[in-house]
Design a protein around this motif. Structure first.
Motif, PDB file in Angstrom:
ATOM      1  N   PHE A   2       0.840  -1.355  -0.034  1.00 39.69           N
ATOM      2  CA  PHE A   2      -0.180  -0.084  -0.040  1.00 39.69           C
ATOM      3  C   PHE A   2       0.931   1.249   0.081  1.00 39.69           C
ATOM      4  CE2 PHE A   2      -3.960  -2.090   2.109  1.00 39.69           C
ATOM      5  CZ  PHE A   2      -4.152  -2.625   0.752  1.00 39.69           C
ATOM      6  N   SER A   3       2.112   1.007   0.727  1.00 37.05           N
ATOM      7  CA  SER A   3       2.858   2.256   0.668  1.00 37.05           C
ATOM      8  C   SER A   3       3.561   2.648  -0.799  1.00 37.05           C
ATOM      9  CB  SER A   3       3.942   2.221   1.738  1.00 37.05           C
ATOM     10  OG  SER A   3       3.560   2.139   2.989  1.00 37.05           O
ATOM     11  N   VAL A  32       1.795   1.728  -3.474  1.00 35.06           N
ATOM     12  CA  VAL A  32       0.891   2.233  -4.369  1.00 35.06           C
ATOM     13  C   VAL A  32       0.530   3.692  -4.276  1.00 35.06           C
ATOM     14  CG1 VAL A  32      -1.647   2.181  -4.713  1.00 35.06           C
ATOM     15  CG2 VAL A  32      -0.541  -0.103  -4.403  1.00 35.06           C
ATOM     16  N   ILE A  33       0.660   4.130  -2.971  1.00 34.12           N
ATOM     17  CA  ILE A  33       0.592   5.554  -2.708  1.00 34.12           C
ATOM     18  C   ILE A  33       1.603   6.259  -3.325  1.00 34.12           C
ATOM     19  CG2 ILE A  33       0.118   7.422  -0.805  1.00 34.12           C
ATOM     20  CD1 ILE A  33      -2.364   5.377  -1.266  1.00 34.12           C
ATOM     21  N   GLN A  34       2.794   5.642  -2.992  1.00 35.32           N
ATOM     22  CA  GLN A  34       4.103   6.696  -3.918  1.00 35.32           C
ATOM     23  C   GLN A  34       3.944   6.705  -5.350  1.00 35.32           C
ATOM     24  OE1 GLN A  34       7.320   3.736  -2.092  1.00 35.32           O
ATOM     25  NE2 GLN A  34       8.391   5.845  -2.112  1.00 35.32           N
ATOM     26  N   MET A  35       3.106   5.719  -5.907  1.00 40.84           N
ATOM     27  CA  MET A  35       2.697   5.750  -7.451  1.00 40.84           C
ATOM     28  C   MET A  35       1.930   6.989  -7.743  1.00 40.84           C
ATOM     29  SD  MET A  35       4.302   3.545  -9.314  1.00 40.84           S
ATOM     30  CE  MET A  35       5.106   2.048  -9.489  1.00 40.84           C
ATOM     31  N   LEU A  36       0.732   7.113  -6.621  1.00 40.32           N
ATOM     32  CA  LEU A  36      -0.097   8.039  -6.985  1.00 40.32           C
ATOM     33  C   LEU A  36       0.507   9.295  -6.676  1.00 40.32           C
ATOM     34  CD1 LEU A  36      -2.898   6.773  -4.862  1.00 40.32           C
ATOM     35  CD2 LEU A  36      -2.785   6.688  -7.356  1.00 40.32           C
ATOM     36  N   SER A  37       1.550   9.520  -5.956  1.00 38.69           N
ATOM     37  CA  SER A  37       2.261  10.917  -5.735  1.00 38.69           C
ATOM     38  C   SER A  37       2.909  11.486  -7.099  1.00 38.69           C
ATOM     39  CB  SER A  37       3.234  10.837  -4.764  1.00 38.69           C
ATOM     40  OG  SER A  37       4.493  10.145  -5.124  1.00 38.69           O
ATOM     41  N   SER A  89       7.660   0.324  -7.486  1.00 34.34           N
ATOM     42  CA  SER A  89       7.096  -0.635  -8.166  1.00 34.34           C
ATOM     43  C   SER A  89       7.814  -2.348  -7.594  1.00 34.34           C
ATOM     44  CB  SER A  89       7.515  -0.864  -9.770  1.00 34.34           C
ATOM     45  OG  SER A  89       9.185  -0.556  -9.872  1.00 34.34           O
ATOM     46  N   ASP A  90       8.956  -2.110  -7.027  1.00 31.70           N
ATOM     47  CA  ASP A  90       9.348  -3.169  -6.453  1.00 31.70           C
ATOM     48  C   ASP A  90       8.547  -4.113  -5.735  1.00 31.70           C
ATOM     49  OD1 ASP A  90      11.662  -2.598  -7.692  1.00 31.70           O
ATOM     50  OD2 ASP A  90      12.906  -2.139  -5.848  1.00 31.70           O
ATOM     51  N   ASN A  91       7.742  -3.533  -4.392  1.00 37.85           N
ATOM     52  CA  ASN A  91       6.764  -4.199  -3.742  1.00 37.85           C
ATOM     53  C   ASN A  91       5.698  -4.728  -4.573  1.00 37.85           C
ATOM     54  OD1 ASN A  91       8.459  -3.979  -1.367  1.00 37.85           O
ATOM     55  ND2 ASN A  91       7.591  -1.998  -0.745  1.00 37.85           N
ATOM     56  N   ILE A  92       5.210  -3.859  -5.294  1.00 35.66           N
ATOM     57  CA  ILE A  92       4.184  -4.409  -6.116  1.00 35.66           C
ATOM     58  C   ILE A  92       4.281  -5.632  -6.955  1.00 35.66           C
ATOM     59  CG2 ILE A  92       2.287  -3.705  -7.944  1.00 35.66           C
ATOM     60  CD1 ILE A  92       2.791  -0.706  -7.111  1.00 35.66           C
ATOM     61  N   LEU A  93       5.660  -5.603  -7.689  1.00 33.36           N
ATOM     62  CA  LEU A  93       6.128  -6.744  -8.698  1.00 33.36           C
ATOM     63  C   LEU A  93       6.369  -7.833  -7.804  1.00 33.36           C
ATOM     64  CD1 LEU A  93       8.712  -4.918 -10.928  1.00 33.36           C
ATOM     65  CD2 LEU A  93       6.186  -5.957 -11.544  1.00 33.36           C
TER      66      LEU A  93
END
Length: 513
Positions: free
Chosen positions: A50-51, A53-58, A253-257
């Motif tokens: 989630f952290s 994802v929020i970083q991506m939104l920034s 993207s690392d955590n998401i992947l």
């Protein structure tokens, strides 16, 4: 502003940032310990995803904070209150719009959360509520960021640092208490939001104290930016967006992947290691960040003085991984075992990739600092887009065709950094900022990498046959690594003129005392 005041501001902001960050790091370890013990690795992985994802939104803020900071340097130095008000009011409107945009995109992503968190995440409770709290924490920050930017640009970073430290300390204590008595990830996230709101509110009060003119009532025509300022702002914002895309895609993207291609538990294991490396790089960043505004003012001096500062700055930053990397590679395994248990330990092959990545990112800091100070975001506008594309392509290649998992993602980041930004960022600084040839810098970069590699290799050779556990064993390893790093520092830099100058300055200072 003269050299003396610049140096004092750098020292004041840097020292306060360093001290508070060390104390905050200790608290973050305490919070993580209670989190893992009471909620487990899957909730830890969920927080990491989630952290990210929020970083991506920034990304939606278009990298405008750096652009606004740059155009604030001159009016603040000249005490041009009218221009400061115009810039800050414009920034406030932009970021309020961005905050609403982040909220909208964040809500739009809700149907896709099950795919992002993977099968393990689907079995966890209150996933949606936790995500909404993370989103709220991000959104509320956008309504106060303009205040932080004004303080940063005026070299009052210490106000933000001290306020955030005390508020976060209280928040951490509350989080630990709720973890012990309630074991609730929802309450944990709720306190995070409360802490952010309180910190922003108190910083807003400080801004009113230092800059009361910003909050006065003005007519609309008094708040219009001139065309030249608009042009600089738009160009640097586009360049800032490019940088944001690169850094967010590469790191967030690392955590998401990992969550999609491996599992949520691996995100949790990796998060323990990245918490340590991020805290170390964060400490370096906190101490360097105040220099941006100082360099922005220093560049009005002779170019030779700025070049001399850049060379010394580079040497100091390049020496940091020489001391950090051997400690991490040797100590991470026994430290994780002592801290939270053997089952949370990653292999040494993954650890060496983690520390290699950390080294490359620290090596970038001097160039990135000067790019911000000189307002060169527009010049390197395509750099980070290319970097992020290469990073994603390589990570997916290693994941899909070689099934390397976490190793593949780290390899993608390391290789993309080496072939894109590691050489291009200093080239931009030398060509468009310092207006000097980059050849000497490349030699210093290679020497820095050789020093880190040599110190790591010697430390590992000496300590690999040592066995033990507990704090005493960790201290034993620490002092062995420290001795090796000091010896290697002198060996590698025996002919380095910058090193000799700094050593001479340090020795003279000691003798005077």
């Amino acid at each position: 502003m003269n050299n003396s005041s610049i140096s004092k501001n750098i020292l004041k902001n840097g020292s306060i940032a360093g001290i508070t960050f060390v104390l905050s790091t200790i608290m973050s370890f305490a919070v993580r310990t209670f989190f893992v013990k009471n909620l487990g690795e899957q909730y830890l992985g969920l927080n990491g995803v989630f952290s990210s994802v929020i970083q991506m939104l920034s990304l939606t803020d278009l990298g405008m904070e750096t652009a606004f900071s740059f155009i604030l340097y001159k009016p603040i130095a000249q005490n041009d209150q009218s221009s400061v008000v115009k810039i800050i009011r414009t920034f406030k409107k932009v970021y309020e719009t961005v905050g609403l945009l982040v909220l909208g995109i964040g809500l739009f992503l809700i149907p896709f959360l099950p795919s992002i968190i993977g099968n393990q995440g689907k079995n966890l409770d209150n996933v949606l509520l936790i995500y909404l709290l993370f989103l709220a924490n991000s959104v509320c920050s956008y309504f106060f960021t303009y205040n932080r930017t004004l303080l940063n640009s005026d070299q009052r970073n210490y106000v933000i640092t001290l306020t955030s430290f005390w508020v976060n300390l209280i928040g951490n204590i509350l989080q630990i208490t709720t973890l012990i008595y309630f074991k609730s990830p929802v309450l944990f996230a709720l306190i995070m939001v409360f802490t952010t709101l309180t910190s922003n509110f108190l910083i807003n009060i400080s801004v009113k104290k230092y800059y009361p003119f910003v909050f006065k009532t003005y007519k609309k025509n008094e708040l219009k930016l001139d065309n030249n300022t608009k042009s600089v702002l738009i160009k640097n914002s586009i360049g800032g967006l490019s940088n944001k895309i690169g850094s967010m895609v590469v790191f967030a993207s690392d955590n998401i992947l990992i969550s999609i291609f491996v599992n949520l538990s691996t995100v949790g294991l990796y998060a323990n290691y990245t918490m340590i490396t991020n805290n170390l790089s964060g400490l370096v960043n906190r101490m360097i960040q105040p220099m941006t505004a100082s360099i922005g003012k220093m560049k009005e001096l002779s170019n030779e003085k700025v070049l001399d500062f850049f060379e010394k700055f580079n040497f100091i930053v390049y020496s940091i991984p020489l001391f950090i990397v051997p400690q991490l590679f040797v100590l991470l395994r026994p430290f994780i075992e002592w801290w939270i248990g053997e089952k949370y330990v990653l292999t040494q092959s993954i650890t060496i990739l983690i520390v290699a990545n950390l080294t490359l990112q620290i090596f970038r800091l001097p160039s990135l600092t000067f790019i911000d100070a000189y307002g060169l975001q527009w010049v390197q506008k395509w750099k980070s887009i290319f970097e992020s594309a290469v990073n994603i392509a390589l990570s997916l290649f290693f994941l899909i065709f070689f099934n390397l998992g976490l190793k593949g993602i780290l390899l993608g980041t390391i290789i993309s950094t080496l072939i894109t930004v590691s050489w291009y960022e200093p080239y931009i600084v030398f060509k468009h900022g310092l207006k000097k040839r980059v050849r000497g810098y490349i030699f210093n970069y290679i020497r820095g990498l050789v020093g880190v590699s040599l110190a790591l290799g010697i430390s590992w050779f000496i300590t690999r046959e040592l066995f033990g556990s507990g704090l005493l064993f960790l201290f034993e390893l620490f002092f062995i690594n420290l001795f090796v790093s000091i010896v290697v520092l002198f060996i590698v830099n025996i002919r380095n003129n910058v090193f000799k100058k700094l050593l001479l300055t340090f020795t003279r200072g000691k003798l005077k005392k």
